[in-house]
Design an enzyme around this catalytic site. Structure first.
Site, short mmCIF file in Angstrom:
data_model
loop_
_atom_site.label_atom_id
_atom_site.label_comp_id
_atom_site.label_asym_id
_atom_site.label_seq_id
_atom_site.Cartn_x
_atom_site.Cartn_y
_atom_site.Cartn_z
NE ARG A 64 33.94 41.57 44.59
CZ ARG A 64 34.97 40.80 44.87
NH1 ARG A 64 35.97 40.65 43.97
NH2 ARG A 64 35.13 40.00 45.90
CG HIS A 68 31.03 37.62 43.09
ND1 HIS A 68 31.18 37.52 44.41
CD2 HIS A 68 32.43 37.75 42.61
CE1 HIS A 68 32.31 37.72 44.80
NE2 HIS A 68 33.03 37.90 43.81
N GLY A 74 25.75 29.23 37.39
CA GLY A 74 25.78 29.53 36.10
C GLY A 74 25.38 31.02 35.84
CB SER A 78 20.75 33.37 40.85
OG SER A 78 22.17 33.15 40.72
CG ASN A 96 27.82 37.62 46.51
OD1 ASN A 96 28.99 37.69 45.87
ND2 ASN A 96 27.01 36.58 46.31
N PRO A 165 35.93 31.95 45.47
CG PRO A 165 37.36 31.51 43.74
CD PRO A 165 36.01 31.90 44.01
CG HIS A 195 41.61 41.29 41.56
ND1 HIS A 195 41.90 40.63 42.56
CD2 HIS A 195 40.30 41.65 41.42
CE1 HIS A 195 40.64 40.21 43.07
NE2 HIS A 195 39.80 40.79 42.52
CB THR A 243 47.29 52.65 35.69
OG1 THR A 243 47.43 51.12 35.68
CG2 THR A 243 48.43 53.21 35.14
#
Length: 320
Positions: A64, A68, A74, A78, A96, A165, A195, A243
């Protein structure tokens, strides 16, 4: 090229540079540190192996973190910059602040890398390597990571809020968000398969388990046990309760069974254009593994726009 799923490997020899922004900034290469820091991949793998063994969820968190970071101006690290009295970065942006974690693992890797190769390896490259190892250590594919990124000296909380998103995103908005980054609907669907590991907060799936019709009734009842209609916003549930710590194709099997946790998950199998691909992935773990690895390489080719001030940070949390 062959693959075995489970605890084996998918090894892919992939394009050096797949997106125009990458070409504009100079080609990435799997051999970028061959002479200057040949042991970097071993160091990253070692720290990640300990982190995932201690807490399997950390593997999902690292995937993740990479996503993110790359989706906001890019893959430039950051997202790792701490806020200061005069600087507001991305860590506390809406998408975040309560969902991205693992910064201390990156710090641990960076400390080891700096001890071995001072001022050589970027934080952005460390995140890219760590996310690859996270997937593989949880039983998923591996791939050749293209390296040579630099770390941005800037960050944008507003861009994070605008580009990432949300959990309630529609299929159309997901396709559009990924298309804006040069990623196809197929690549979006493959990347969503991350996910298959990780957890989500009750706040983000409460509406789905209490109000949506396109949900397995037994699954909804199970999730309600830990996500009450009021309170408990921070209670966690696994994306895949079959799982939860294995990087496999169970995510897609769950979607077919109407057991997607987030509204944005189930949107991928809800009578739309992605249904056929979800069915394929649900029945073909190897196809998903291969597509996911390719899509991760392509996403990793998203680099800052020309003119962005960059460097190799000595501390991933602050500019030099």
């Amino acid at each position: 090229m062959g693959f075995l799923f489970g605890r084996s490997y998918v090894t892919l020899a992939l394009m050096v540079c797949v997106l125009a922004p990458c070409q504009a900034k100079g080609a990435l290469s799997t051999k970028f540190y061959a002479k200057t820091c040949p042991g970097v991949a071993t160091i990253v793998r070692s720290v990640m192996a300990r982190a995932v063994a201690k807490e399997p969820r950390m593997g999902a968190s690292m995937i993740r973190l990479f996503f993110h970071d790359c989706f906001v101006n890019g893959c430039d690290a950051s997202i790792l910059l701490d806020d200061t009295p005069t600087f507001t970065g991305e860590k506390n942006a809406g998408p975040n602040v309560n969902s991205v974690r693992g910064y201390e693992v990156i710090d641990a890797i960076k400390a080891r890398v700096e001890a071995a190769c001072n001022a050589t390896v970027s934080c952005a490259d460390i995140v890219a390597l760590a996310s690859r190892d996270a997937v593989n250590l949880l039983g998923g594919p591996t791939w050749n990571v293209q390296l040579g990124r630099k770390d941005s000296r800037t960050a944008s909380g507003s861009a994070a809020n605008a580009n990432l998103p949300g959990p309630g995103a529609s299929a159309a908005s997901l396709v559009a968000a990924f298309a804006a980054k040069g990623l196809s609907p197929r690549e979006m669907t493959a990347l969503s398969g991350a996910h298959t590991v990780g957890q989500a907060r009750c706040l983000f799936f409460r509406d789905r388990i209490y109000t949506e019709q396109s949900i397995n009734a037994t699954f909804a009842a199970e999730r309600r046990q830990t996500c009450p209609q009021t309170g408990g916003d921070g209670n966690l549930a696994p994306f895949d309760d079959q799982t939860p710590d294995a990087f496999d194709n169970a995510y897609f099997k769950n979607l077919v069974a109407q057991r997607g946790l987030l509204p944005s998950d189930q949107e991928l199998f809800n009578g739309g254009t992605q249904d056929a691909l979800v069915r394929k992935y649900s029945g073909n773990a190897g196809m998903f593994a291969t597509d996911f690895a390719k899509a991760m390489v392509k996403m990793g080719g998203l680099l800052p726009s020309s003119g962005t001030p960059t460097e190799v940070r000595l501390n991933c949390r602050k500019v030099n």
